[in-house]
Design an enzyme around this catalytic site. Structure first.
Site, PDB file in Angstrom:
ATOM      1  N   LYS A  98      -0.944   6.380   4.835  1.00 50.56           N
ATOM      2  CA  LYS A  98      -1.485   7.458   4.174  1.00 50.56           C
ATOM      3  C   LYS A  98      -2.714   6.999   3.437  1.00 50.56           C
ATOM      4  O   LYS A  98      -4.095   7.153   3.732  1.00 50.56           O
ATOM      5  CB  LYS A  98      -0.515   8.438   3.323  1.00 50.56           C
ATOM      6  CG  LYS A  98       0.423   8.790   3.933  1.00 50.56           C
ATOM      7  CD  LYS A  98       1.096   9.950   2.877  1.00 50.56           C
ATOM      8  CE  LYS A  98       1.859   8.916   1.670  1.00 50.56           C
ATOM      9  NZ  LYS A  98       2.894   7.901   2.300  1.00 50.56           N
ATOM     10  N   ARG A 152       2.867  -4.520  -5.102  1.00 48.34           N
ATOM     11  CA  ARG A 152       3.256  -3.368  -6.094  1.00 48.34           C
ATOM     12  C   ARG A 152       4.808  -3.647  -6.325  1.00 48.34           C
ATOM     13  O   ARG A 152       5.534  -4.086  -5.480  1.00 48.34           O
ATOM     14  CB  ARG A 152       3.230  -2.256  -4.967  1.00 48.34           C
ATOM     15  CG  ARG A 152       2.055  -1.556  -5.399  1.00 48.34           C
ATOM     16  CD  ARG A 152       1.649  -0.159  -4.375  1.00 48.34           C
ATOM     17  NE  ARG A 152       2.776   0.707  -4.431  1.00 48.34           N
ATOM     18  CZ  ARG A 152       2.573   1.971  -3.456  1.00 48.34           C
ATOM     19  NH1 ARG A 152       1.569   2.395  -2.914  1.00 48.34           N
ATOM     20  NH2 ARG A 152       3.782   2.754  -3.668  1.00 48.34           N
ATOM     21  N   ARG A 174       2.539  -5.448   2.109  1.00 46.15           N
ATOM     22  CA  ARG A 174       1.643  -4.879   1.555  1.00 46.15           C
ATOM     23  C   ARG A 174       0.714  -5.672   0.237  1.00 46.15           C
ATOM     24  O   ARG A 174       1.702  -6.097  -0.395  1.00 46.15           O
ATOM     25  CB  ARG A 174       1.965  -3.562   1.240  1.00 46.15           C
ATOM     26  CG  ARG A 174       0.934  -2.770   0.426  1.00 46.15           C
ATOM     27  CD  ARG A 174       0.928  -1.453   0.244  1.00 46.15           C
ATOM     28  NE  ARG A 174       2.285  -0.903  -0.285  1.00 46.15           N
ATOM     29  CZ  ARG A 174       2.446   0.384  -0.167  1.00 46.15           C
ATOM     30  NH1 ARG A 174       1.823   1.319   0.227  1.00 46.15           N
ATOM     31  NH2 ARG A 174       3.655   0.557  -0.726  1.00 46.15           N
ATOM     32  N   ARG A 230      13.059   4.772  -1.734  1.00 49.66           N
ATOM     33  CA  ARG A 230      12.095   5.569  -1.484  1.00 49.66           C
ATOM     34  C   ARG A 230      12.351   6.268  -0.188  1.00 49.66           C
ATOM     35  O   ARG A 230      11.804   7.646   0.041  1.00 49.66           O
ATOM     36  CB  ARG A 230      10.709   4.927  -1.792  1.00 49.66           C
ATOM     37  CG  ARG A 230      10.478   4.639  -3.196  1.00 49.66           C
ATOM     38  CD  ARG A 230       9.402   3.402  -3.361  1.00 49.66           C
ATOM     39  NE  ARG A 230       8.172   3.750  -2.769  1.00 49.66           N
ATOM     40  CZ  ARG A 230       7.038   2.696  -2.397  1.00 49.66           C
ATOM     41  NH1 ARG A 230       7.396   1.504  -2.390  1.00 49.66           N
ATOM     42  NH2 ARG A 230       6.213   3.199  -1.761  1.00 49.66           N
TER      43      ARG A 230
HETATM   44  P1  AP5 Z   1      -0.280   2.205   3.245  1.00 50.13           P
HETATM   45  O1  AP5 Z   1      -1.544   3.038   3.815  1.00 50.13           O
HETATM   46  O2  AP5 Z   1      -0.297   1.543   1.688  1.00 50.13           O
HETATM   47  O3  AP5 Z   1       0.874   3.443   2.969  1.00 50.13           O
HETATM   48  P2  AP5 Z   1       1.278   4.681   2.437  1.00 50.13           P
HETATM   49  O4  AP5 Z   1       1.619   5.676   3.508  1.00 50.13           O
HETATM   50  O5  AP5 Z   1       0.121   5.018   1.597  1.00 50.13           O
HETATM   51  O6  AP5 Z   1       2.388   4.414   1.447  1.00 50.13           O
HETATM   52  P3  AP5 Z   1       2.653   4.374   0.106  1.00 50.13           P
HETATM   53  O7  AP5 Z   1       4.017   3.379  -0.074  1.00 50.13           O
HETATM   54  O8  AP5 Z   1       1.622   4.201  -0.757  1.00 50.13           O
HETATM   55  O9  AP5 Z   1       3.236   6.010  -0.082  1.00 50.13           O
HETATM   56  P4  AP5 Z   1       4.426   6.188  -1.107  1.00 50.13           P
HETATM   57  O10 AP5 Z   1       4.196   7.809  -0.788  1.00 50.13           O
HETATM   58  O11 AP5 Z   1       5.535   5.598  -1.123  1.00 50.13           O
HETATM   59  O12 AP5 Z   1       3.657   5.959  -2.443  1.00 50.13           O
HETATM   60  P5  AP5 Z   1       2.910   6.521  -3.767  1.00 50.13           P
HETATM   61  O13 AP5 Z   1       1.812   5.506  -3.990  1.00 50.13           O
HETATM   62  O14 AP5 Z   1       2.273   7.964  -3.221  1.00 50.13           O
HETATM   63  O15 AP5 Z   1       0.269   1.216   4.404  1.00 50.13           O
HETATM   64  C1  AP5 Z   1       1.436   0.599   4.029  1.00 50.13           C
HETATM   65  C2  AP5 Z   1       1.347  -0.768   4.551  1.00 50.13           C
HETATM   66  O16 AP5 Z   1       1.151  -0.823   5.931  1.00 50.13           O
HETATM   67  C3  AP5 Z   1       0.029  -1.581   4.134  1.00 50.13           C
HETATM   68  O17 AP5 Z   1       0.305  -2.975   3.942  1.00 50.13           O
HETATM   69  C4  AP5 Z   1      -1.090  -1.304   5.186  1.00 50.13           C
HETATM   70  O18 AP5 Z   1      -1.840  -2.269   5.199  1.00 50.13           O
HETATM   71  C5  AP5 Z   1       0.021  -1.374   6.285  1.00 50.13           C
HETATM   72  N1  AP5 Z   1      -0.508  -0.469   7.293  1.00 50.13           N
HETATM   73  C6  AP5 Z   1      -1.232   0.595   7.149  1.00 50.13           C
HETATM   74  N2  AP5 Z   1      -1.374   1.011   8.670  1.00 50.13           N
HETATM   75  C7  AP5 Z   1      -0.877   0.108   9.438  1.00 50.13           C
HETATM   76  C8  AP5 Z   1      -0.811   0.002  10.706  1.00 50.13           C
HETATM   77  N3  AP5 Z   1      -1.215   1.068  11.616  1.00 50.13           N
HETATM   78  N4  AP5 Z   1      -0.076  -0.913  11.419  1.00 50.13           N
HETATM   79  C9  AP5 Z   1       0.511  -1.911  10.699  1.00 50.13           C
HETATM   80  N5  AP5 Z   1       0.485  -1.864   9.411  1.00 50.13           N
HETATM   81  C10 AP5 Z   1      -0.208  -0.767   8.715  1.00 50.13           C
HETATM   82  O19 AP5 Z   1       3.803   6.993  -4.759  1.00 50.13           O
HETATM   83  C11 AP5 Z   1       4.645   5.949  -5.511  1.00 50.13           C
HETATM   84  C12 AP5 Z   1       5.552   6.458  -6.435  1.00 50.13           C
HETATM   85  O20 AP5 Z   1       4.615   7.357  -7.379  1.00 50.13           O
HETATM   86  C13 AP5 Z   1       6.632   7.224  -5.920  1.00 50.13           C
HETATM   87  O21 AP5 Z   1       7.694   6.652  -5.425  1.00 50.13           O
HETATM   88  C14 AP5 Z   1       6.882   8.338  -6.997  1.00 50.13           C
HETATM   89  O22 AP5 Z   1       7.732   7.665  -8.059  1.00 50.13           O
HETATM   90  C15 AP5 Z   1       5.573   8.416  -7.578  1.00 50.13           C
HETATM   91  N6  AP5 Z   1       4.629   9.759  -7.178  1.00 50.13           N
HETATM   92  C16 AP5 Z   1       3.710   9.677  -6.236  1.00 50.13           C
HETATM   93  N7  AP5 Z   1       3.195  10.921  -6.001  1.00 50.13           N
HETATM   94  C17 AP5 Z   1       4.149  11.692  -6.471  1.00 50.13           C
HETATM   95  C18 AP5 Z   1       4.254  13.161  -6.391  1.00 50.13           C
HETATM   96  N8  AP5 Z   1       3.688  14.067  -5.830  1.00 50.13           N
HETATM   97  N9  AP5 Z   1       5.280  13.660  -6.928  1.00 50.13           N
HETATM   98  C19 AP5 Z   1       6.468  12.874  -7.646  1.00 50.13           C
HETATM   99  N10 AP5 Z   1       6.257  11.601  -7.849  1.00 50.13           N
HETATM  100  C20 AP5 Z   1       5.312  10.979  -7.178  1.00 50.13           C
HETATM  101 ZN    ZN Z   2      -0.259   4.824  -0.656  1.00 50.17          ZN
END
Ligand code: AP5
Ligand code: ZN
Length: 220
Positions: free
Chosen positions: A13, A156, A123, A167
């Site tokens: 994402k 992270r 990552r 997660r």
């Molecule tokens: P990346 O683009 O970083 O993936 P992402 O989908 O953004 O993954 P996140 O881990 O950031 O999602 P998340 O939803 O768990 O975390 P968030 O920060 O929202 O890509 C991942 C890796 O793959 C990277 O190394 C990238 O380079 C690689 N990659 C990308 N595309 C690729 C491809 N095509 N092929 C190969 N490799 C590839 O949330 C973190 C925490 O915050 C949560 O656990 C929760 O505690 C809290 N939180 C956040 N939002 C909320 C909410 N709305 N409600 C409640 N708690 C929340």
């Molecule tokens: Zn993210």
């Protein structure tokens, strides 16, 4: 363009958000990035959120909904926005619906869980900008530093394998129901509901960007 990027942790994402926001000239609203900024700044919200995030659980709906509403009131959101990692529970989605927040499209990036652990373990992130790299799949130009600023990249805290598993469980139980929520709403009320599109998230970063752009071109 008012867009939700939906997908499991590590689905890409954040990676795709960077391209899409540049293409459409809209801000990225990543609740994860906002929480990590609060942790770094040591605010009361950050101190409370850090424990929850490190455990792999979700921060409470009330806090998240408040943060997002405040962000949406800022003038740069008038031209559109991209939600990354929000909504992630039915109450969060309902809060947007009840507040009359208009959305054009929900784009789901579909990646099998098996591929996700490898993506997250490799990552590396640039915390100030939210730019994300992968040691193998999307490496920075120079080892260990951000392409744009030259500042160091970090891993992270929630990318440890046991937290990743948690997660993914939380995603399956609390966030995946949103797939049906938006897909059904889109069918039931195509005029008011956002369009719904799912793309395959396996392949190169560039392949997925072009799939996303194609899907968004005729989303609604
Ligand atoms: P990346 O683009 O970083 O993936 P992402 O989908 O953004 O993954 P996140 O881990 O950031 O999602 P998340 O939803 O768990 O975390 P968030 O920060 O929202 O890509 C991942 C890796 O793959 C990277 O190394 C990238 O380079 C690689 N990659 C990308 N595309 C690729 C491809 N095509 N092929 C190969 N490799 C590839 O949330 C973190 C925490 O915050 C949560 O656990 C929760 O505690 C809290 N939180 C956040 N939002 C909320 C909410 N709305 N409600 C409640 N708690 C929340
Ligand atoms: Zn993210």
């Amino acid at each position: 363009m008012r867009l939700i990027l939906l997908g499991a942790p590590g689905a890409g994402k954040g990676t795709q958000a960077a391209f899409l926001c540049q293409k459409y000239g809209i801000p990225q609203i990543s609740t994860g990035d906002m929480l990590r900024a609060a942790v770094k700044a040591g605010t009361p919200l950050g101190l409370a959120a850090k424990k929850v995030m490190d455990s792999g659980a979700l921060v409470s709906d009330d806090i998240i909904i408040g943060l997002v509403k405040e962000r949406l009131a800022q003038p740069d959101c008038a031209k559109g926005f991209l939600f990354d990692g929000f909504p992630r529970t039915i109450p969060q989605a309902d809060a947007m619906k009840n507040a009359g927040v208009q959305l054009d499209c929900v784009l789901e990036i579909d990646v099998p869980f098996a591929a996700i652990v490898e993506r997250m373990s490799g990552r590396r992130s640039h915390p100030a900008s939210g730019r994300t790299y992968h040691l193998k799949f999307n490496p920075p130009k120079a080892e260990g530093v951000d392409d744009v600023t030259g500042e160091p990249l970090i891993q992270r805290d929630d990318d440890k394998e046991e937290t990743v598993q948690k997660r993914l469980e939380v995603y399956a139980s609390q966030t995946r129901p949103l797939v049906e929520y938006y897909a059904n709403w889109s069918k039931a009320d195509p005029v008011n509901a956002p369009g719904y599109r799912r793309i395959d998230g396996m392949g190169s970063v560039e392949d997925i960007t072009s799939r996303a752009l194609q899907a968004l071109a005729d989303c609604k």
